[in-house]
Design an enzyme around this catalytic site. Structure first.
Site, PDB file in Angstrom:
ATOM      1  N   LYS A  24       0.934  -1.311   0.005  1.00  0.00           N
ATOM      2  CA  LYS A  24      -0.050  -0.036  -0.062  1.00  0.00           C
ATOM      3  C   LYS A  24       1.021   1.288   0.196  1.00  0.00           C
ATOM      4  O   LYS A  24       0.395   2.249  -0.719  1.00  0.00           O
ATOM      5  CB  LYS A  24      -0.930  -0.070   1.352  1.00  0.00           C
TER       6      LYS A  24
ATOM      7  N   ARG B 207     -11.342   0.490   9.265  1.00  0.00           N
ATOM      8  CA  ARG B 207     -10.727  -0.758   9.713  1.00  0.00           C
ATOM      9  C   ARG B 207     -11.821  -1.560  10.238  1.00  0.00           C
ATOM     10  O   ARG B 207     -11.524  -2.904  10.496  1.00  0.00           O
ATOM     11  CB  ARG B 207      -9.613  -0.566  10.456  1.00  0.00           C
TER      12      ARG B 207
ATOM     13  N   ARG C 124      11.215  -5.680   6.222  1.00  0.00           N
ATOM     14  CA  ARG C 124      10.975  -4.385   5.883  1.00  0.00           C
ATOM     15  C   ARG C 124      12.103  -3.218   6.492  1.00  0.00           C
ATOM     16  O   ARG C 124      12.256  -3.252   7.508  1.00  0.00           O
ATOM     17  CB  ARG C 124       9.480  -4.103   5.777  1.00  0.00           C
TER      18      ARG C 124
ATOM     19  N   ARG D 222      10.401  -0.817  11.650  1.00  0.00           N
ATOM     20  CA  ARG D 222       9.362  -0.355  12.316  1.00  0.00           C
ATOM     21  C   ARG D 222       9.342  -1.389  13.614  1.00  0.00           C
ATOM     22  O   ARG D 222       9.489  -2.631  13.387  1.00  0.00           O
ATOM     23  CB  ARG D 222       7.616  -0.548  11.932  1.00  0.00           C
TER      24      ARG D 222
ATOM     25  N   ARG E 140      -1.740  -8.529  14.135  1.00  0.00           N
ATOM     26  CA  ARG E 140      -2.503  -7.402  13.090  1.00  0.00           C
ATOM     27  C   ARG E 140      -3.219  -8.163  11.895  1.00  0.00           C
ATOM     28  O   ARG E 140      -4.438  -7.635  11.432  1.00  0.00           O
ATOM     29  CB  ARG E 140      -1.473  -6.547  12.313  1.00  0.00           C
TER      30      ARG E 140
END
Length: 257
Positions: free
Chosen positions: A34, A110, A145, A175, A186
């Site tokens: 995204k 969400r 990531r 992160r 998540r």
């Protein structure tokens, strides 16, 4: 915003519908791509990107009062309270500049309550972009990531290694919630809540394969947001141009004008 020729100018051969400010929702599991897509959409269409997660992470980074309150939620892969997310989003949507340029809501709504709040406040997105990627792939993407905080560019230790520039390597960050346990949580929350969100947004949803190449995905999503605008021929009082002599005469007349 990208340049668009003005069809109302003298000599224009076509007219087209006025450009409307896009109202978009983009959703997908963590690591679906995204971030890259949102940057492309903002660049191409000039919309305002609104991400509750990015806003909250900025507060955490700056150690604001709000950041201290939500840090535990983010660290453990939990969703912040609906009321907080709703307040953040609608505070942005009410800004005149954002109403003028259009908006891109990133992973909002969400939950079903957030979707209901959108409908109650008459905030109606026109298009809902859903990026589909298997959970196993999402976990692998997230764990490796790396983000450049200066450019916003996202790298991956395996799939997209960063350049060897020492300056870039020194500033890359990971992160804090990009660990397997938090990502699993998540993803569980994402799937649990998606059904309630789709009750409201199903009719405007279009799914995209998030495992295809980034370039193809960007082209498909951008074409969905703004297909080529339909153009309508205008009646003209000028004589028809049929032969080569007609073309030459038309150019001669325009030069004389």
């Amino acid at each position: 915003m990208p340049f668009r020729p003005d069809a109302s100018l003298p000599g224009a051969l076509v007219t087209e519908d006025p450009v409307q400010a896009p109202k978009l929702v983009i959703m997908g599991g963590p690591g679906c791509g995204k971030g890259t897509l949102c940057r492309e959409i903002v660049k191409k269409f000039g919309v305002c990107h609104i991400s509750v997660g990015d806003i909250l992470r900025q507060h955490v980074e700056e150690k604001t009062e709000l950041g201290l309150q939500v840090n535990e939620y983010l660290m453990n892969g939990r969703l912040v309270p609906d009321e907080l997310a709703i307040d953040i989003v609608f505070d942005h949507l009410n800004r005149p500049d954002i109403q003028a340029t259009g908006w891109l809501l990133d992973n909002f709504p969400r939950t079903q309550d957030q979707a209901e709040a959108m409908m109650d406040l008459q905030v109606f997105p026109e298009k809902f972009i859903l990026i589909d990627v298997p959970d196993s792939t999402l976990i692998e993407r997230c764990v490796g990531r790396l983000t450049d905080p200066v450019t916003g560019q996202i790298y991956h230790e395996k799939f997209l290694p960063p350049p060897s520039d020492p300056e870039i390597l020194a500033r890359l960050i990971r992160r804090k919630d990009d660990n397997e346990e938090a990502i699993q949580r998540r993803l569980e929350l994402y799937h649990e809540n998606m059904e309630g969100v789709l009750d409201f947004l199903e009719d405007m949803k279009k799914e995209f394969d998030g495992e295809q190449s980034a370039d193809i995905l960007k082209r498909e999503v951008c074409a969905y947001i703004k297909p080529d605008a339909p153009l309508y021929a205008r009646c003209s009082t000028l004589p028809a141009i049929v032969t080569g002599d007609d073309v030459r005469e038309a150019f001669k007349n325009r030069e004389e004008e």
